[in-house]
Scaffold this motif. Structure first.
Motif, PDB file in Angstrom:
ATOM      1  N   VAL A   1       1.119  -1.346   0.009  1.00 56.85           N
ATOM      2  CA  VAL A   1       0.144   0.101   0.092  1.00 56.85           C
ATOM      3  C   VAL A   1       0.588   1.419  -0.191  1.00 56.85           C
ATOM      4  CG1 VAL A   1      -1.594   1.042   1.661  1.00 56.85           C
ATOM      5  CG2 VAL A   1      -1.737  -1.685   1.161  1.00 56.85           C
ATOM      6  N   ALA A   2       0.445   1.948  -0.983  1.00 57.19           N
ATOM      7  CA  ALA A   2       0.828   3.747  -1.111  1.00 57.19           C
ATOM      8  C   ALA A   2       0.080   4.784  -1.032  1.00 57.19           C
ATOM      9  CB  ALA A   2       2.344   3.405  -2.736  1.00 57.19           C
ATOM     10  N   LEU A   3       0.428   5.612  -0.243  1.00 53.99           N
ATOM     11  CA  LEU A   3      -0.635   6.876  -0.126  1.00 53.99           C
ATOM     12  C   LEU A   3      -0.064   8.094  -0.126  1.00 53.99           C
ATOM     13  CD1 LEU A   3      -3.169   4.756   2.453  1.00 53.99           C
ATOM     14  CD2 LEU A   3      -4.072   5.223   0.568  1.00 53.99           C
ATOM     15  N   ASP A   4      -0.612   9.381  -0.375  1.00 55.67           N
ATOM     16  CA  ASP A   4       0.280   9.916  -0.156  1.00 55.67           C
ATOM     17  C   ASP A   4      -0.026  10.319   1.784  1.00 55.67           C
ATOM     18  OD1 ASP A   4      -0.056  11.102  -2.331  1.00 55.67           O
ATOM     19  OD2 ASP A   4      -2.042  11.903  -2.352  1.00 55.67           O
ATOM     20  N   LEU A   5       1.726  11.172   1.984  1.00 53.80           N
ATOM     21  CA  LEU A   5       1.776  10.947   2.833  1.00 53.80           C
ATOM     22  C   LEU A   5       0.884  12.460   4.161  1.00 53.80           C
ATOM     23  CD1 LEU A   5       3.511  10.808   5.478  1.00 53.80           C
ATOM     24  CD2 LEU A   5       4.918  12.247   5.306  1.00 53.80           C
TER      25      LEU A   5
ATOM     26  N   ILE B   1       0.896  -6.702  10.075  1.00 60.46           N
ATOM     27  CA  ILE B   1       1.378  -5.190   9.302  1.00 60.46           C
ATOM     28  C   ILE B   1       2.486  -4.861   9.681  1.00 60.46           C
ATOM     29  CG2 ILE B   1       0.662  -4.119  11.160  1.00 60.46           C
ATOM     30  CD1 ILE B   1      -0.628  -2.219   8.402  1.00 60.46           C
ATOM     31  N   SER B   2       3.704  -3.948   8.193  1.00 60.05           N
ATOM     32  CA  SER B   2       4.713  -4.070   9.120  1.00 60.05           C
ATOM     33  C   SER B   2       4.814  -2.762   8.870  1.00 60.05           C
ATOM     34  CB  SER B   2       5.236  -4.206   7.023  1.00 60.05           C
ATOM     35  OG  SER B   2       4.684  -2.590   6.440  1.00 60.05           O
ATOM     36  N   SER B   3       6.283  -1.779   9.347  1.00 59.65           N
ATOM     37  CA  SER B   3       5.699  -0.707   9.991  1.00 59.65           C
ATOM     38  C   SER B   3       5.627  -0.109   8.579  1.00 59.65           C
ATOM     39  CB  SER B   3       6.921  -0.541  10.563  1.00 59.65           C
ATOM     40  OG  SER B   3       7.629  -0.790  11.234  1.00 59.65           O
ATOM     41  N   VAL B   4       5.445   1.593   9.168  1.00 62.16           N
ATOM     42  CA  VAL B   4       4.982   2.242   7.682  1.00 62.16           C
ATOM     43  C   VAL B   4       6.354   3.035   7.718  1.00 62.16           C
ATOM     44  CG1 VAL B   4       3.627   4.360   7.270  1.00 62.16           C
ATOM     45  CG2 VAL B   4       2.703   1.732   8.761  1.00 62.16           C
ATOM     46  N   TYR B   5       6.608   2.886   7.025  1.00 61.34           N
ATOM     47  CA  TYR B   5       7.876   5.092   5.768  1.00 61.34           C
ATOM     48  C   TYR B   5       7.197   5.271   4.791  1.00 61.34           C
ATOM     49  CZ  TYR B   5      10.744   0.131   7.867  1.00 61.34           C
ATOM     50  OH  TYR B   5      11.067  -0.845   8.364  1.00 61.34           O
ATOM     51  N   LYS B   6       8.040   6.505   5.117  1.00 60.92           N
ATOM     52  CA  LYS B   6       7.775   8.211   4.508  1.00 60.92           C
ATOM     53  C   LYS B   6       8.960   7.319   2.989  1.00 60.92           C
ATOM     54  CE  LYS B   6       7.729  11.279   6.730  1.00 60.92           C
ATOM     55  NZ  LYS B   6       8.287  12.622   7.605  1.00 60.92           N
ATOM     56  N   ARG B   7       8.246   7.070   1.619  1.00 58.78           N
ATOM     57  CA  ARG B   7       9.281   7.588   0.837  1.00 58.78           C
ATOM     58  C   ARG B   7       9.686   8.524  -0.200  1.00 58.78           C
ATOM     59  NH1 ARG B   7      11.158   3.422  -3.362  1.00 58.78           N
ATOM     60  NH2 ARG B   7       9.548   1.703  -2.159  1.00 58.78           N
TER      61      ARG B   7
ATOM     62  N   VAL C   1      10.667  16.591   1.115  1.00 59.04           N
ATOM     63  CA  VAL C   1       9.709  17.227   1.287  1.00 59.04           C
ATOM     64  C   VAL C   1       8.380  16.402   1.363  1.00 59.04           C
ATOM     65  CG1 VAL C   1       7.772  19.054   0.717  1.00 59.04           C
ATOM     66  CG2 VAL C   1      10.513  19.277  -0.109  1.00 59.04           C
ATOM     67  N   ASP C   2       7.660  16.396   2.953  1.00 58.47           N
ATOM     68  CA  ASP C   2       6.376  15.660   3.119  1.00 58.47           C
ATOM     69  C   ASP C   2       5.736  15.918   2.212  1.00 58.47           C
ATOM     70  OD1 ASP C   2       7.775  15.029   4.937  1.00 58.47           O
ATOM     71  OD2 ASP C   2       6.712  15.670   6.666  1.00 58.47           O
ATOM     72  N   LEU C   3       4.738  17.317   1.168  1.00 61.68           N
ATOM     73  CA  LEU C   3       4.240  17.007   0.331  1.00 61.68           C
ATOM     74  C   LEU C   3       4.097  16.384  -0.533  1.00 61.68           C
ATOM     75  CD1 LEU C   3       3.211  20.869   0.719  1.00 61.68           C
ATOM     76  CD2 LEU C   3       2.390  19.194   1.525  1.00 61.68           C
ATOM     77  N   ASN C   4       5.434  15.943  -0.864  1.00 60.19           N
ATOM     78  CA  ASN C   4       6.182  15.349  -2.230  1.00 60.19           C
ATOM     79  C   ASN C   4       6.152  14.368  -1.266  1.00 60.19           C
ATOM     80  OD1 ASN C   4       5.806  16.871  -4.424  1.00 60.19           O
ATOM     81  ND2 ASN C   4       7.946  18.103  -3.986  1.00 60.19           N
TER      82      ASN C   4
ATOM     83  N   ALA D   1      14.240   6.688   2.174  1.00 61.66           N
ATOM     84  CA  ALA D   1      12.982   6.430   2.781  1.00 61.66           C
ATOM     85  C   ALA D   1      13.063   6.247   3.970  1.00 61.66           C
ATOM     86  CB  ALA D   1      12.268   5.010   1.822  1.00 61.66           C
ATOM     87  N   GLU D   2      12.583   6.976   4.820  1.00 59.90           N
ATOM     88  CA  GLU D   2      12.683   6.423   6.004  1.00 59.90           C
ATOM     89  C   GLU D   2      11.508   6.290   7.092  1.00 59.90           C
ATOM     90  OE1 GLU D   2      11.743  11.136   8.328  1.00 59.90           O
ATOM     91  OE2 GLU D   2      13.446  10.903   6.933  1.00 59.90           O
ATOM     92  N   PHE D   3      11.820   5.305   7.753  1.00 56.20           N
ATOM     93  CA  PHE D   3      10.613   4.958   9.164  1.00 56.20           C
ATOM     94  C   PHE D   3       9.316   6.193   9.705  1.00 56.20           C
ATOM     95  CE2 PHE D   3       8.725   3.931  13.663  1.00 56.20           C
ATOM     96  CZ  PHE D   3       7.851   2.947  13.326  1.00 56.20           C
ATOM     97  N   TYR D   4       8.500   5.313   9.425  1.00 54.30           N
ATOM     98  CA  TYR D   4       7.222   6.731  10.056  1.00 54.30           C
ATOM     99  C   TYR D   4       6.707   6.443  11.018  1.00 54.30           C
ATOM    100  CZ  TYR D   4       3.263   9.923   8.723  1.00 54.30           C
ATOM    101  OH  TYR D   4       2.004  10.256   8.955  1.00 54.30           O
ATOM    102  N   ILE D   5       5.625   5.843  10.899  1.00 48.18           N
ATOM    103  CA  ILE D   5       5.323   5.115  12.776  1.00 48.18           C
ATOM    104  C   ILE D   5       5.393   3.218  12.347  1.00 48.18           C
ATOM    105  CG2 ILE D   5       3.313   7.503  12.137  1.00 48.18           C
ATOM    106  CD1 ILE D   5       1.117   5.581  10.795  1.00 48.18           C
ATOM    107  N   GLN D   6       4.387   2.904  13.452  1.00 48.09           N
ATOM    108  CA  GLN D   6       4.318   1.169  13.306  1.00 48.09           C
ATOM    109  C   GLN D   6       3.386   1.063  12.692  1.00 48.09           C
ATOM    110  OE1 GLN D   6       5.882  -1.235  15.020  1.00 48.09           O
ATOM    111  NE2 GLN D   6       7.547   0.984  15.351  1.00 48.09           N
TER     112      GLN D   6
END
Length: 168
Positions: A11-15, A38-44, A51-54, A156-161
């Protein structure tokens, strides 16, 4: 009763706004089966500017269902949304069926296991977190073994559990 099948879904969604969207998506998926893990959620990040908007939030779920592979694919595709640009921007949602049991399929509609699962460092890490003991039917190695040799996920970096998005 039908024997349950196991699938991995990426699953990939806008941050931005993604947490609420992810919870809604997972609730819809739960109507069709059970989320086993469910895996950890990462910010790509999608650009070097980071930039978080992207950026997107990305994770993998292990899903147990009595649905056929075609029904599972239909569910996954029905939840995808292409974002549109402009003021009334609709959010982006991408779901990919990575695996379904030990099925090996090559058709115009579906290739299983997903051919890029092992080449994308973030997807293979998330998939290994969600179901590390799954044996890739082509490579004959577990996802944990494959992920140990994967390149680092640079953008990418860790975002949330992941478990914070769903109540097990």
């Amino acid at each position: 009763m039908n024997q349950p099948h196991n699938a991995l879904i990426f699953v990939a969604l806008d941050l931005v706004g993604g947490d609420a969207k992810a919870k809604d998506l997972l609730a819809k998926i739960l109507e069709c089966g059970e989320i086993v893990s469910i895996s950890s959620v990462y910010k790509r990040y999608l650009t070097d500017a980071r930039v978080d908007l992207n950026a997107r939030m990305e994770f993998v779920i292990r899903f147990e269902t009595v649905m056929s592979v075609d029904q599972c694919l239909h569910m996954v595709l029905s939840m995808c949304e292409q974002g549109s640009q402009g003021l009334s921007q609709k959010s982006h949602a991408e779901l990919i069926l990575l695996s379904y049991d030990n099925a090996i399929l090559m058709s115009p509609r579906l290739t299983l296991p997903y051919p890029e699962m092992h080449t994308d460092p973030l997807i293979i890490r998330c998939a290994a977190e969600a179901w590390g003991q799954y044996e890739h039917p082509i490579f004959q190695k577990t996802l944990s073994e494959i992920s140990r040799t994967a390149a680092p996920a640079r953008m990418a970096e860790f975002y949330i559990q992941g478990k914070s998005l769903v109540d097990f």
